[in-house]
Design a protein around this motif. Structure first.
Motif, PDB file in Angstrom:
ATOM      1  N   GLU A 124       0.822  -1.205   0.000  1.00  0.00           N
ATOM      2  CA  GLU A 124       0.000   0.000   0.000  1.00  0.00           C
ATOM      3  C   GLU A 124       0.858   1.257   0.000  1.00  0.00           C
ATOM      4  OE1 GLU A 124      -2.561  -0.594   3.349  1.00  0.00           O
ATOM      5  OE2 GLU A 124      -3.979  -1.850   2.206  1.00  0.00           O
ATOM      6  N   ALA A 125       2.010   1.201   0.659  1.00  0.00           N
ATOM      7  CA  ALA A 125       2.891   2.376   0.706  1.00  0.00           C
ATOM      8  C   ALA A 125       3.514   2.674  -0.649  1.00  0.00           C
ATOM      9  CB  ALA A 125       3.984   2.160   1.747  1.00  0.00           C
ATOM     10  N   PHE A 129       0.096   2.883  -8.825  1.00  0.00           N
ATOM     11  CA  PHE A 129      -1.206   2.900  -9.486  1.00  0.00           C
ATOM     12  C   PHE A 129      -1.130   2.520 -10.970  1.00  0.00           C
ATOM     13  CE2 PHE A 129      -1.585   6.227  -6.114  1.00  0.00           C
ATOM     14  CZ  PHE A 129      -2.397   5.476  -5.266  1.00  0.00           C
ATOM     15  N   THR A 130       0.056   2.579 -11.561  1.00  0.00           N
ATOM     16  CA  THR A 130       0.193   2.251 -12.982  1.00  0.00           C
ATOM     17  C   THR A 130       0.958   0.947 -13.196  1.00  0.00           C
ATOM     18  OG1 THR A 130       2.214   3.582 -13.214  1.00  0.00           O
ATOM     19  CG2 THR A 130       0.095   4.682 -13.620  1.00  0.00           C
ATOM     20  N   ALA A 131       0.979   0.087 -12.154  1.00  0.00           N
ATOM     21  CA  ALA A 131       1.665  -1.205 -12.258  1.00  0.00           C
ATOM     22  C   ALA A 131       0.648  -2.319 -12.452  1.00  0.00           C
ATOM     23  CB  ALA A 131       2.501  -1.468 -11.009  1.00  0.00           C
ATOM     24  N   PHE A 132       0.999  -3.266 -13.303  1.00  0.00           N
ATOM     25  CA  PHE A 132       0.205  -4.474 -13.516  1.00  0.00           C
ATOM     26  C   PHE A 132       0.995  -5.624 -12.916  1.00  0.00           C
ATOM     27  CE2 PHE A 132      -1.108  -8.126 -16.213  1.00  0.00           C
ATOM     28  CZ  PHE A 132      -2.478  -8.100 -15.935  1.00  0.00           C
ATOM     29  N   TYR A 133       0.360  -6.411 -12.044  1.00  0.00           N
ATOM     30  CA  TYR A 133       1.073  -7.421 -11.267  1.00  0.00           C
ATOM     31  C   TYR A 133       0.790  -8.835 -11.774  1.00  0.00           C
ATOM     32  CZ  TYR A 133       1.552  -3.544  -8.012  1.00  0.00           C
ATOM     33  OH  TYR A 133       1.835  -2.322  -7.455  1.00  0.00           O
ATOM     34  N   LEU A 134       1.838  -9.638 -11.739  1.00  0.00           N
ATOM     35  CA  LEU A 134       1.712 -11.064 -11.997  1.00  0.00           C
ATOM     36  C   LEU A 134       2.433 -11.826 -10.893  1.00  0.00           C
ATOM     37  CD1 LEU A 134       2.439 -11.427 -15.833  1.00  0.00           C
ATOM     38  CD2 LEU A 134       0.211 -11.299 -14.713  1.00  0.00           C
ATOM     39  N   TYR A 166      -1.200   1.746 -17.971  1.00  0.00           N
ATOM     40  CA  TYR A 166      -0.156   1.082 -17.194  1.00  0.00           C
ATOM     41  C   TYR A 166       1.215   1.466 -17.737  1.00  0.00           C
ATOM     42  CZ  TYR A 166      -3.696  -2.029 -15.155  1.00  0.00           C
ATOM     43  OH  TYR A 166      -4.776  -2.542 -14.490  1.00  0.00           O
ATOM     44  N   THR A 167       2.207   1.453 -16.852  1.00  0.00           N
ATOM     45  CA  THR A 167       3.568   1.777 -17.277  1.00  0.00           C
ATOM     46  C   THR A 167       4.535   0.604 -17.116  1.00  0.00           C
ATOM     47  OG1 THR A 167       4.129   2.645 -15.075  1.00  0.00           O
ATOM     48  CG2 THR A 167       3.281   4.214 -16.719  1.00  0.00           C
TER      49      THR A 167
END
Length: 214
Positions: A124-125, A129-134, A166-167
């Protein structure tokens, strides 16, 4: 959806059940976490825990997760002293937590598995906001859970619509597997995103399960 092999076990739409006969607590989990949960159980020799997984594809329609969890709790409750739900909120907008409270069962804390693998407070820290996670699971099942469900195999022009904001793609790695890291990098390239590899291990999964006493 194709079957997902977990060592010598197969996870299908029917879910996965495993555990010692003397198990007192059932872990009711998302199928995307099966491999990791089994690894943690085996590493710690926890014979008091059994595992039942619901299909990971439920994440593509998270509104169905609370009902699926409730049905599984009611089905398995007579056979165990306790049931622990190994889901985070997972896009249910607080409905899963409310359902678990209504059923009197505990669940993992956090918005989704990305957060508890990374550490909820740390995640959370970051405010990525522009990351896509796998996760490792999603890297292995990228086509089945990302590419094809979004229709990108049929309509590649949708790529900008889905991922234009996303970046970067962040691989939250539970294991040290160079081949999997390379595959995650390829996934990032397919999406037109920068790539970041982040070794998280099992994050908060191990300490959360360790709190469940025999």
């Amino acid at each position: 959806m194709a079957d997902v092999r977990i060592d010598d076990k197969i996870l299908t739409e029917k879910g996965l059940n495993t555990g010692a006969a003397e198990a007192k607590t059932l872990l009711l989990a998302c199928g995307a976490l099966a491999r990791e949960i089994l690894a943690v159980i085996e590493a710690n020799g926890w014979t008091h825990l059994a595992l039942h997984c619901l299909p990971a594809i439920l994440h593509n329609s998270p509104q169905g997760i609370p009902d699926a969890v409730e049905a599984a709790v009611l089905e398995h409750r007579p056979n165990y002293d306790e049931i622990f739900v190994v889901y985070a909120d997972c896009g249910t907008g607080g409905q899963l937590q409310q359902r678990c409270e209504d059923l009197g069962v505990k669940m993992m804390a956090g918005p989704h598995c990305y957060a508890f693998f990374d550490g909820v407070e740390t995640f959370e820290a970051r405010e990525e906001f522009t990351a896509f996670y796998l996760t490792d699971f999603l890297v292995r099942q990228f086509d089945a859970f990302v590419w094809k469900p979004l229709g990108l195999d049929r309509y590649p022009d949708l790529l900008e619509t889905y991922f234009g904001n996303y970046t970067k793609l962040v691989h939250l790695a539970q294991t040290d597997d160079p081949a999997l890291t390379e595959k995650a990098s390829v996934c990032a390239a397919r999406l037109g995103l920068e790539f970041e590899h982040r070794a998280t291990g099992y994050g908060e999964l191990t300490p959360e399960l360790a709190r469940i006493r025999p």
